[in-house]
Design a protein around this motif. Structure first.
Motif, PDB file in Angstrom:
ATOM      1  N   UNK A   1       0.821  -0.996   0.006  1.00 22.42           N
ATOM      2  CA  UNK A   1       0.075  -0.129   0.043  1.00 22.42           C
ATOM      3  C   UNK A   1       1.032   1.076  -0.012  1.00 22.42           C
ATOM      4  N   UNK A   2       1.850   1.300  -0.742  1.00 26.49           N
ATOM      5  CA  UNK A   2       2.639   2.522  -0.922  1.00 26.49           C
ATOM      6  C   UNK A   2       1.789   3.690  -1.750  1.00 26.49           C
ATOM      7  N   UNK A   3       2.302   4.694  -1.050  1.00 21.37           N
ATOM      8  CA  UNK A   3       1.504   6.069  -1.768  1.00 21.37           C
ATOM      9  C   UNK A   3       2.172   6.406  -2.846  1.00 21.37           C
ATOM     10  N   UNK A   4       1.549   6.765  -4.063  1.00 22.25           N
ATOM     11  CA  UNK A   4       2.366   6.985  -5.310  1.00 22.25           C
ATOM     12  C   UNK A   4       2.802   8.456  -5.138  1.00 22.25           C
ATOM     13  N   UNK A   5       3.979   8.579  -5.273  1.00 19.61           N
ATOM     14  CA  UNK A   5       4.369   9.782  -5.045  1.00 19.61           C
ATOM     15  C   UNK A   5       5.180  10.159  -6.453  1.00 19.61           C
ATOM     16  N   UNK A   6       4.978   9.469  -7.521  1.00 22.05           N
ATOM     17  CA  UNK A   6       6.063   9.798  -8.737  1.00 22.05           C
ATOM     18  C   UNK A   6       5.185  10.907  -9.816  1.00 22.05           C
ATOM     19  N   UNK A   7       3.878  10.634  -9.673  1.00 19.10           N
ATOM     20  CA  UNK A   7       3.116  11.654 -10.776  1.00 19.10           C
ATOM     21  C   UNK A   7       1.797  11.985 -10.183  1.00 19.10           C
ATOM     22  N   UNK A   8       1.074  12.588 -10.824  1.00 25.10           N
ATOM     23  CA  UNK A   8      -0.218  13.312 -10.290  1.00 25.10           C
ATOM     24  C   UNK A   8      -1.220  12.032 -10.572  1.00 25.10           C
ATOM     25  N   UNK A   9      -1.793  11.806  -9.693  1.00 27.06           N
ATOM     26  CA  UNK A   9      -2.791  10.637  -9.762  1.00 27.06           C
ATOM     27  C   UNK A   9      -4.261  11.228 -10.761  1.00 27.06           C
TER      28      UNK A   9
ATOM     29  N   UNK B   1       4.652  22.298  -4.206  1.00 27.45           N
ATOM     30  CA  UNK B   1       3.498  21.665  -3.192  1.00 27.45           C
ATOM     31  C   UNK B   1       2.808  20.449  -4.032  1.00 27.45           C
ATOM     32  N   UNK B   2       2.108  19.560  -3.485  1.00 27.50           N
ATOM     33  CA  UNK B   2       1.381  18.579  -3.915  1.00 27.50           C
ATOM     34  C   UNK B   2       0.350  18.362  -3.004  1.00 27.50           C
ATOM     35  N   UNK B   3      -0.827  17.516  -3.495  1.00 36.00           N
ATOM     36  CA  UNK B   3      -1.889  17.201  -2.425  1.00 36.00           C
ATOM     37  C   UNK B   3      -2.355  15.871  -2.586  1.00 36.00           C
ATOM     38  N   UNK B   4      -2.557  15.157  -1.331  1.00 35.88           N
ATOM     39  CA  UNK B   4      -2.615  13.733  -1.372  1.00 35.88           C
ATOM     40  C   UNK B   4      -4.074  13.291  -1.586  1.00 35.88           C
ATOM     41  N   UNK B   5      -4.243  12.416  -2.308  1.00 34.64           N
ATOM     42  CA  UNK B   5      -5.634  11.970  -2.540  1.00 34.64           C
ATOM     43  C   UNK B   5      -5.869  10.452  -1.995  1.00 34.64           C
TER      44      UNK B   5
ATOM     45  N   UNK C   1      -0.384  11.429  -4.951  1.00 32.64           N
ATOM     46  CA  UNK C   1      -0.474  12.842  -4.818  1.00 32.64           C
ATOM     47  C   UNK C   1      -0.907  13.329  -6.192  1.00 32.64           C
ATOM     48  N   UNK C   2      -1.540  14.643  -6.085  1.00 37.59           N
ATOM     49  CA  UNK C   2      -2.053  15.228  -6.960  1.00 37.59           C
ATOM     50  C   UNK C   2      -1.459  16.833  -7.289  1.00 37.59           C
ATOM     51  N   UNK C   3      -1.409  17.207  -8.172  1.00 38.19           N
ATOM     52  CA  UNK C   3      -0.924  18.740  -8.642  1.00 38.19           C
ATOM     53  C   UNK C   3      -1.860  19.719  -8.187  1.00 38.19           C
ATOM     54  N   UNK C   4      -1.568  20.750  -8.130  1.00 36.29           N
ATOM     55  CA  UNK C   4      -2.251  21.960  -7.783  1.00 36.29           C
ATOM     56  C   UNK C   4      -3.389  22.293  -8.584  1.00 36.29           C
ATOM     57  N   UNK C   5      -3.029  21.768  -9.895  1.00 35.10           N
ATOM     58  CA  UNK C   5      -4.064  22.166 -10.946  1.00 35.10           C
ATOM     59  C   UNK C   5      -5.093  21.077 -11.014  1.00 35.10           C
ATOM     60  N   UNK C   6      -4.828  20.049 -10.336  1.00 35.52           N
ATOM     61  CA  UNK C   6      -5.961  19.098 -10.117  1.00 35.52           C
ATOM     62  C   UNK C   6      -6.482  18.857  -8.987  1.00 35.52           C
TER      63      UNK C   6
ATOM     64  N   UNK D   1      -9.409  16.890   4.331  1.00 35.82           N
ATOM     65  CA  UNK D   1      -9.207  15.356   3.774  1.00 35.82           C
ATOM     66  C   UNK D   1      -8.457  15.308   2.856  1.00 35.82           C
ATOM     67  N   UNK D   2      -7.766  16.297   2.151  1.00 34.23           N
ATOM     68  CA  UNK D   2      -6.743  16.144   1.145  1.00 34.23           C
ATOM     69  C   UNK D   2      -5.638  17.034   1.393  1.00 34.23           C
ATOM     70  N   UNK D   3      -4.628  16.712   2.398  1.00 36.47           N
ATOM     71  CA  UNK D   3      -3.559  17.645   3.034  1.00 36.47           C
ATOM     72  C   UNK D   3      -2.608  17.820   1.924  1.00 36.47           C
ATOM     73  N   UNK D   4      -2.022  18.759   1.883  1.00 35.98           N
ATOM     74  CA  UNK D   4      -0.733  19.210   1.061  1.00 35.98           C
ATOM     75  C   UNK D   4       0.455  18.893   1.731  1.00 35.98           C
ATOM     76  N   UNK D   5       1.326  18.565   0.823  1.00 34.90           N
ATOM     77  CA  UNK D   5       2.859  18.095   1.145  1.00 34.90           C
ATOM     78  C   UNK D   5       3.919  18.972   0.484  1.00 34.90           C
ATOM     79  N   UNK D   6       4.669  19.557   1.298  1.00 31.45           N
ATOM     80  CA  UNK D   6       6.010  20.347   0.593  1.00 31.45           C
ATOM     81  C   UNK D   6       6.977  19.196  -0.023  1.00 31.45           C
ATOM     82  N   UNK D   7       7.617  19.787  -1.042  1.00 32.03           N
ATOM     83  CA  UNK D   7       8.829  18.918  -1.522  1.00 32.03           C
ATOM     84  C   UNK D   7       9.557  18.033  -0.505  1.00 32.03           C
ATOM     85  N   UNK D   8      10.064  18.812   0.583  1.00 31.40           N
ATOM     86  CA  UNK D   8      10.815  17.919   1.457  1.00 31.40           C
ATOM     87  C   UNK D   8       9.951  16.800   2.157  1.00 31.40           C
TER      88      UNK D   8
END
Length: 247
Positions: free
Chosen positions: A148-156, A167-171, A177-182, A188-195
């Motif tokens: 159950x790894x979280x996919x961190x490679x591309x926008x879901x 920043x990206x947003x967890x879905x 993760x999803x990009x800020x455009x999507x 219930x969809x917290x954001x994540x910084x690059x670090x």
């Protein structure tokens, strides 16, 4: 049948009959098992101080001819982890990690890496490792080991690769993760910084030797914590019983 000996971590104990104990234990080579320790409540000769919750012991056992139960012949204490019994929060976290292990790796699912993760996490807890950090290290790595790894490679949503900038947003539904455009940051969809994303990537893919030396900023801890909680609750499908005892 010749008895088998495995290093084992005791995850559950309950009284069984007048003098026996029913013991659940995680082994390195056969996964989660359940066995009966005959007469263990009357005599400590075959089980000297080794059938306590969360003890690491060398267990000698054999499977009954029918069913999934085992007979416990004897065991030898390797480590009792006394430090985690002297503190309520440490004991609660140990119980939580044991329950999560049982949920993600039920009987029949064998992975030596989860045994090593639980063993090393109990060692760390026993030695005073910071509880909130240990919890996210254990949760993130255990979920990854269970598939159950979280996919961190591309926008879901749109599939655009995450380049490690912005920043990206967890879905939680997509498990990625999803990009800020999507996506839009919400409770219930917290954001994540690059670090934070980089730290989460390390948590999901690293051995314990790397995890225990991972330096997490307070911001990363604050961002990763709700992401893992939401991800775990969605994938597991229910809250863990022991979670209510954690801070």
């Amino acid at each position: 049948m010749t008895p088998h000996i495995s290093p084992a971590i005791i995850t559950r104990i309950r009284e069984f009959g007048e003098s026996d104990l029913m013991v659940s234990y995680l082994t390195a080579d056969r996964g989660l098992l359940k066995g009966v320790a005959k007469g263990a409540r009357r005599s400590r000769r075959r089980f000297p101080n080794c059938l306590e919750l969360f003890c690491l012991s060398d267990m000698e056992y054999e499977q009954k001819r029918r069913g999934g139960l085992h007979f416990l012949h004897s065991c030898r204490l390797v480590h009792a982890f006394p430090g985690l019994r002297s503190d309520y929060h440490s004991l609660a976290l140990a119980s939580y990690m044991a329950e999560l292990t049982e949920v993600l790796f039920p009987p029949g699912v064998v992975d030596k890496r989860i045994f090593e993760l639980l063993k090393n996490s109990l060692h760390a807890l026993d030695e005073g490792f910071r509880g909130d950090i240990l919890r996210i290290l254990f949760e993130g790595r255990a979920l990854a080991l269970a598939g159950y790894s979280i996919d961190l490679d591309c926008c879901c949503q749109c599939g655009r690769r995450y380049a490690g900038e912005g920043r990206a947003v967890f879905n939680r539904v997509k498990g990625g993760i999803g990009c800020l455009k999507c996506e839009e940051e919400r409770v219930d969809s917290p954001g994540l910084a690059p670090e934070s994303i980089n730290a989460l990537r390390i948590i999901q893919s690293s051995s314990w030797d790397q995890l225990k030396n991972l330096e997490l900023t307070e911001e990363a801890i604050r961002e990763i914590t709700p992401v893992i909680r939401l991800h775990m609750e969605y994938r597991v499908g229910r809250p863990l019983k022991t979670a209510k005892f954690l801070p």
